[in-house]
Design an enzyme around this catalytic site. Structure first.
Site, PDB file in Angstrom:
ATOM      1  N   CYS A  77       0.837  -1.205   0.000  1.00 35.54           N
ATOM      2  CA  CYS A  77       0.000   0.000   0.000  1.00 35.54           C
ATOM      3  C   CYS A  77       0.869   1.251   0.000  1.00 35.54           C
ATOM      4  O   CYS A  77       1.875   1.313   0.705  1.00 35.54           O
ATOM      5  CB  CYS A  77      -0.916   0.018   1.218  1.00 35.54           C
ATOM      6  N   HIS A  78       0.450   2.236  -0.797  1.00 36.21           N
ATOM      7  CA  HIS A  78       1.164   3.509  -0.850  1.00 36.21           C
ATOM      8  C   HIS A  78       0.796   4.374   0.360  1.00 36.21           C
ATOM      9  O   HIS A  78      -0.363   4.384   0.761  1.00 36.21           O
ATOM     10  CB  HIS A  78       0.781   4.278  -2.120  1.00 36.21           C
ATOM     11  N   MET A 113      -8.086  -0.585   0.805  1.00 34.02           N
ATOM     12  CA  MET A 113      -7.371  -1.219   1.916  1.00 34.02           C
ATOM     13  C   MET A 113      -7.451  -0.368   3.174  1.00 34.02           C
ATOM     14  O   MET A 113      -7.547  -0.899   4.289  1.00 34.02           O
ATOM     15  CB  MET A 113      -5.912  -1.488   1.537  1.00 34.02           C
ATOM     16  N   GLU A 114      -7.449   0.936   3.018  1.00 46.23           N
ATOM     17  CA  GLU A 114      -7.558   1.833   4.171  1.00 46.23           C
ATOM     18  C   GLU A 114      -8.922   1.673   4.844  1.00 46.23           C
ATOM     19  O   GLU A 114      -9.010   1.598   6.075  1.00 46.23           O
ATOM     20  CB  GLU A 114      -7.321   3.278   3.737  1.00 46.23           C
ATOM     21  N   ASP A 128     -11.064  -5.697  22.375  1.00 44.35           N
ATOM     22  CA  ASP A 128     -10.128  -5.439  23.462  1.00 44.35           C
ATOM     23  C   ASP A 128     -10.816  -4.771  24.649  1.00 44.35           C
ATOM     24  O   ASP A 128     -10.582  -5.139  25.796  1.00 44.35           O
ATOM     25  CB  ASP A 128      -8.973  -4.556  22.968  1.00 44.35           C
TER      26      ASP A 128
END
Length: 157
Positions: A77-78, A113-114, A128
């Site tokens: 990824c850039h 992807m982000e 969590d």
């Protein structure tokens, strides 16, 4: 079919986007998560505050951070100058939530992807923060709903 991240010697490479046109690009990802009745019963006013703090607010911040750091954890990824990130977390029923992550940019490469990373990190943060109540939670599905800009638009619904 050839992969854009593999060179002629069959080795990994980062795609050269220098020849691509700058366009407005968006991506929306959705994650579905089973929290269970026990966890959701603790929520009031669409929020749960644990010893670690407000769950959804913290998850949104974690998702935004993950969007900005995607290129550090996904090798090809850039690094991107993100224009905006909007994360919405909705209690769907007595057991499930959905996390929607929308990312926008004006650039030469997409932000799928982000968006996927942001939705995933939000779910992991919820896990969590709620694991002291139950460890039966399950991140069920993370998928791309929509992508605009670039060569093609996608709408997966």
């Amino acid at each position: 079919m050839s992969f854009s991240h593999i060179n002629k010697k069959n080795q990994p490479k980062m795609v050269d986007v220098s020849g691509k046109e700058m366009t407005k690009r968006t991506a929306i990802a959705k994650a579905s998560m089973f929290l269970g009745k026990e966890v959701i019963s603790h929520f009031g006013n669409e929020e749960l505050t644990t010893k670690k703090g407000p769950v959804f607010q913290t998850a949104i911040i974690a998702g935004i951070q993950a969007v900005k750091k995607t290129s550090e954890i996904i090798p090809m990824c850039h690094p991107l100058l993100i224009n905006g990130v909007d994360i919405d977390i909705v209690i769907v029923d007595k057991e499930y939530i959905e996390v929607l992550c929308k990312v926008t940019i004006e650039g030469k490469t997409g932000v799928e992807m982000e968006a996927l990373t942001g939705a995933s990190a939000a779910c992991l943060t919820i896990y969590d923060m709620c694991k002291s109540i139950s460890q039966q939670m399950v991140i069920k599905e993370v998928k791309l709903l929509e992508k605009t800009g670039g060569k093609s638009d996608i709408k997966n619904g």
